[in-house]
Every structure is written in C-alpha cells, then in structure tokens.
Design a protein around this motif. Structure first.
Motif, mmCIF file in Angstrom:
data_model
loop_
_atom_site.group_PDB
_atom_site.id
_atom_site.type_symbol
_atom_site.label_atom_id
_atom_site.label_comp_id
_atom_site.label_asym_id
_atom_site.label_seq_id
_atom_site.Cartn_x
_atom_site.Cartn_y
_atom_site.Cartn_z
ATOM 1 N N LEU A 96 0.823 -1.210 0.000
ATOM 2 C CA LEU A 96 0.000 0.000 0.000
ATOM 3 C C LEU A 96 0.857 1.259 0.000
ATOM 4 O O LEU A 96 0.466 2.290 -0.551
ATOM 5 C CB LEU A 96 -0.939 -0.005 1.212
ATOM 6 N N GLY A 97 2.048 1.171 0.589
ATOM 7 C CA GLY A 97 2.960 2.313 0.561
ATOM 8 C C GLY A 97 3.392 2.637 -0.859
ATOM 9 O O GLY A 97 3.584 3.808 -1.204
ATOM 10 N N LEU A 98 3.532 1.608 -1.696
ATOM 11 C CA LEU A 98 3.887 1.836 -3.096
ATOM 12 C C LEU A 98 2.750 2.546 -3.817
ATOM 13 O O LEU A 98 2.961 3.515 -4.540
ATOM 14 C CB LEU A 98 4.169 0.494 -3.792
ATOM 15 N N ASN A 99 1.539 2.080 -3.601
ATOM 16 C CA ASN A 99 0.390 2.626 -4.316
ATOM 17 C C ASN A 99 0.118 4.075 -3.930
ATOM 18 O O ASN A 99 -0.414 4.851 -4.724
ATOM 19 C CB ASN A 99 -0.846 1.775 -4.030
ATOM 20 N N GLY A 100 0.500 4.458 -2.704
ATOM 21 C CA GLY A 100 0.236 5.825 -2.242
ATOM 22 C C GLY A 100 1.247 6.841 -2.712
ATOM 23 O O GLY A 100 1.063 8.041 -2.526
ATOM 24 N N ASP A 101 2.322 6.395 -3.351
ATOM 25 C CA ASP A 101 3.376 7.299 -3.802
ATOM 26 C C ASP A 101 3.125 7.667 -5.267
ATOM 27 O O ASP A 101 3.590 6.998 -6.183
ATOM 28 C CB ASP A 101 4.745 6.626 -3.644
ATOM 29 N N VAL A 102 2.380 8.727 -5.496
ATOM 30 C CA VAL A 102 2.018 9.134 -6.855
ATOM 31 C C VAL A 102 3.109 10.044 -7.413
ATOM 32 O O VAL A 102 3.341 11.132 -6.905
ATOM 33 C CB VAL A 102 0.659 9.850 -6.881
ATOM 34 N N VAL A 103 3.753 9.579 -8.476
ATOM 35 C CA VAL A 103 4.839 10.337 -9.102
ATOM 36 C C VAL A 103 4.279 11.379 -10.063
ATOM 37 O O VAL A 103 4.728 12.522 -10.101
ATOM 38 C CB VAL A 103 5.792 9.383 -9.852
ATOM 39 N N ALA A 104 3.305 10.981 -10.864
ATOM 40 C CA ALA A 104 2.696 11.874 -11.853
ATOM 41 C C ALA A 104 1.351 11.286 -12.265
ATOM 42 O O ALA A 104 1.004 10.168 -11.883
ATOM 43 C CB ALA A 104 3.612 12.053 -13.068
ATOM 44 N N ILE A 105 0.599 12.069 -13.049
ATOM 45 C CA ILE A 105 -0.688 11.621 -13.587
ATOM 46 C C ILE A 105 -0.583 11.630 -15.111
ATOM 47 O O ILE A 105 -0.114 12.605 -15.706
ATOM 48 C CB ILE A 105 -1.839 12.550 -13.151
ATOM 49 N N THR A 106 -0.992 10.545 -15.752
ATOM 50 C CA THR A 106 -0.911 10.484 -17.210
ATOM 51 C C THR A 106 -1.979 11.375 -17.842
ATOM 52 O O THR A 106 -2.893 11.862 -17.181
ATOM 53 C CB THR A 106 -1.114 9.046 -17.725
ATOM 54 N N ALA A 107 -1.856 11.557 -19.159
ATOM 55 C CA ALA A 107 -2.837 12.350 -19.893
ATOM 56 C C ALA A 107 -4.228 11.736 -19.779
ATOM 57 O O ALA A 107 -5.236 12.439 -19.854
ATOM 58 C CB ALA A 107 -2.432 12.454 -21.362
ATOM 59 N N GLY A 108 -4.280 10.418 -19.577
ATOM 60 C CA GLY A 108 -5.562 9.734 -19.427
ATOM 61 C C GLY A 108 -6.089 9.716 -18.001
ATOM 62 O O GLY A 108 -7.119 9.099 -17.728
ATOM 63 N N GLY A 109 -5.378 10.370 -17.090
ATOM 64 C CA GLY A 109 -5.833 10.469 -15.702
ATOM 65 C C GLY A 109 -5.391 9.340 -14.797
ATOM 66 O O GLY A 109 -5.811 9.270 -13.642
ATOM 67 N N GLU A 110 -4.519 8.446 -15.277
ATOM 68 C CA GLU A 110 -4.052 7.339 -14.451
ATOM 69 C C GLU A 110 -2.862 7.764 -13.603
ATOM 70 O O GLU A 110 -1.994 8.527 -14.046
ATOM 71 C CB GLU A 110 -3.658 6.147 -15.325
ATOM 72 N N LYS A 111 -2.816 7.252 -12.387
ATOM 73 C CA LYS A 111 -1.707 7.571 -11.483
ATOM 74 C C LYS A 111 -0.477 6.745 -11.841
ATOM 75 O O LYS A 111 -0.584 5.543 -12.093
ATOM 76 C CB LYS A 111 -2.110 7.279 -10.035
ATOM 77 N N ILE A 200 2.376 10.057 -20.983
ATOM 78 C CA ILE A 200 2.250 10.869 -19.774
ATOM 79 C C ILE A 200 1.638 12.242 -20.072
ATOM 80 O O ILE A 200 0.763 12.716 -19.335
ATOM 81 C CB ILE A 200 3.618 11.033 -19.085
ATOM 82 N N LEU A 201 2.080 12.882 -21.161
ATOM 83 C CA LEU A 201 1.639 14.244 -21.465
ATOM 84 C C LEU A 201 0.479 14.294 -22.451
ATOM 85 O O LEU A 201 -0.313 15.236 -22.437
ATOM 86 C CB LEU A 201 2.801 15.043 -22.057
#
Length: 323
Positions: A96-111, A200-201
C-alpha cells in the motif's frame, strides 16, 4: 499425513472493484492462486479460497491489500503476482505504501506509482540526489519513471526544461550524413522516450512543450561543450556510452539541474574491446556524495511475467558460460 484443507470466503461487496481485482476472465485470480498455491474461485463479488489454514489466511491478507489498490487503479497480472511474492517474504504491508506514492498523472488520468520496492527506492533516490543511475533489465520502469519525475519537476517549476539524450550507437554518432534536420536524424533513436512522453503528457501537450523548447531531444554527441542549468536531464541506454562519453555527459551538470542515467549492462552494443561507461561508474562514483546507483532486477519487471522468465533464463545461460 496430508494437510487439512479449509474453505473460506473473502467478501469484496463492490462489483466494480471485484471485476478490477479478478481481471479479464479471472486472469488475476488464476495468477494469484498459482503464486499462493491455493484454489481461488469467484462468486459474484465474493472470492472462495481453498487451502491450508495458513495459506487461506495469507490469501485473505493479500486480497485485502489488492482491494485497496484496485480502488485507485486497474490491477494487472503482474501486480497480483508481486503482491503474492511480497506476502511470501513477509512484506505484504509494504504494497500500500507503493500505491500511495504518486509520481505523476498520465494524460488519461491514471496515477503513475512505483510498482515494486526496487522502483520505490529508485523514485526516492531521484527525489534525494542530483545524479541517479537506474540500472536494470528491460521492463523495470527505469526510463518511464525517470520521465514521469522529469515531467512532474517541469510542471511544478522545479526546472525550466527537460533534456533527453541517448547515444546513437548504430550511426556511430556521425549523424551529419543522414538526411533531414537534427530532429529527423535522431527520432529513430529517441522513439522509446517519445512513447513515454506521449503516454504521460499526451501528443498535443508534448508537441507544445517541444515547440517552445521546454523539452529538448538530442543525441549524446550534441551535449559536448554545454553547461546545462535549470534542467532535468535524462541519459537513456547509457550502457552504450564509452568511458569518455560518460565523463563528458556527467560534467555537463549545471546549477539547478538534476540527472538520471538509465541503462542495462547486459545489453551493450559497443564494439568489442570498448568498455561501457555505465559499467565503470560503480568503481569511479561508488562513494560520491549526492549520487545514487540503484539496481533494478527481475523482481522489478512490470511487463508480462514471461519477461521475468526470459531474464532468468539468460542469467542462467550467462552464468554457465562464465564457469
């Protein structure tokens, strides 16, 4: 005496989350059952578990963690296999610690998050140190995560531009004889980087950044003589740099900049007798403050699980040949 088997139910309750967890045609459940050595079957939004008491208890813990992850993003077969392996090594609480670390959001809205503990170390190193080496086989996310970190830094104005470079080994870096302008000459070598940026963009945003110079792409030979200030610089396929090229690149670092160097030392395309600059850095820069060297391995591969088996097979082959 055979082990006593028990059957328990794991209730998810939410059909949408259950579908995300089960995967297409229950592919995720089958992979999880294989990893945990239990029988799993779906009944609506409930999972039936058959195994020994300890196996069932472990499966319930893994399923509980995966349900929490499925609430945030789609699950893949690789996700569930990795979750099971964490549980087998007593580290399931770290998923769960991995899933909570959001690096960026893709153009499609995925974390975009680290998917393995190795990827988490890599992301943390990029946040901490000015120069980071991500070394590992294909599919470990080393280039994609570096790109995500660069875009996050650009959007938050930590840097004013992203510079992407690769050694154009196939052309011997003699690009002047090729037709077209610089962009057309280097496009074939930088295509994997473009693919990550498009994801990503989005294509339109990427092109706008490119047109105004916020993203620059160039072969490694064009870095010579420059000082790169206020930039996030990524050198990809660094196993194909010579010692001299690696030194040249690293000494381009300017004020307000950070560098990420990625490569796979098992895929060197340099001519025989030419040493890889990436292989050399372990000795040269091992104890240098401000520099991290992060090794990613088979366990960090987030592509199809067959990629992990291929990597293992080649490692065994190489070890036999070294004897």
């Amino acid at each position: 005496m055979s082990a006593i088997l028990v059957e328990e139910k794991f209730v998810i309750g939410d059909n949408a989350i259950a579908l995300a967890l089960f995967g297409t045609r229950d592919d995720n459940l089958r992979a999880l059952a294989e990893e945990l050595d239990v029988k799993l079957f779906s009944r609506g939004s409930t999972v039936g578990i058959v195994g020994t008491k300890s196996q069932v208890a472990e499966a319930q813990l893994v399923l509980a963690d995966l349900v929490k992850v499925a609430k945030d993003r789609p699950l893949t077969v690789q996700d569930v296999r990795y979750a099971a392996r964490l549980a087998n090594s007593g580290k399931n609480n770290q998923l769960l610690g991995l899933n909570g670390d959001v690096v960026a959001i893709t153009a499609g809205g995925e974390k975009i998050t680290p998917k393995t503990l190795g990827q988490k170390r890599y992301v943390d190193a990029m946040r901490k140190d000015l120069i980071v080496f991500g070394i590992g086989p294909a599919g470990t996310g080393k280039t994609y995560l570096a790109m995500a970190m660069a875009i996050a830094a650009l959007k938050s104005r930590q840097v004013s531009r992203i510079i992407l470079t690769r050694p154009a080994v196939e052309a011997g870096e003699r690009l002047g004889v090729l037709p077209g302008d610089l962009q057309e000459k280097v496009d074939p070598y930088l295509r994997p980087l473009y693919d990550a940026l498009y994801d990503i963009l989005g294509v339109d945003v990427f092109r706008k950044y490119l047109e105004r110079g916020a993203i620059e792409v160039a072969p490694l030979a064009y870095m010579r003589g420059r000082t790169l200030d206020d930039s996030f610089i990524i050198l990809d396929e660094a196993q194909n740099t010579t010692s001299e090229q690696m030194k040249m690149f690293l000494t381009r670092l300017g004020f307000g900049s950070r560098m990420v160097v990625t490569g796979d030392i098992t895929q060197v395309d340099l001519p025989k007798g030419v040493d890889s600059g990436l292989q050399e850095i372990r000795t040269v820069l091992r104890d240098t403050e401000g520099i991290s060297i992060v090794d990613l391995g088979e366990a960090d591969v987030v592509r199809h699980h067959l990629v992990q088996r291929i990597i293992r097979a080649y490692e065994r082959f190489d070890q036999r040949n070294e004897v």
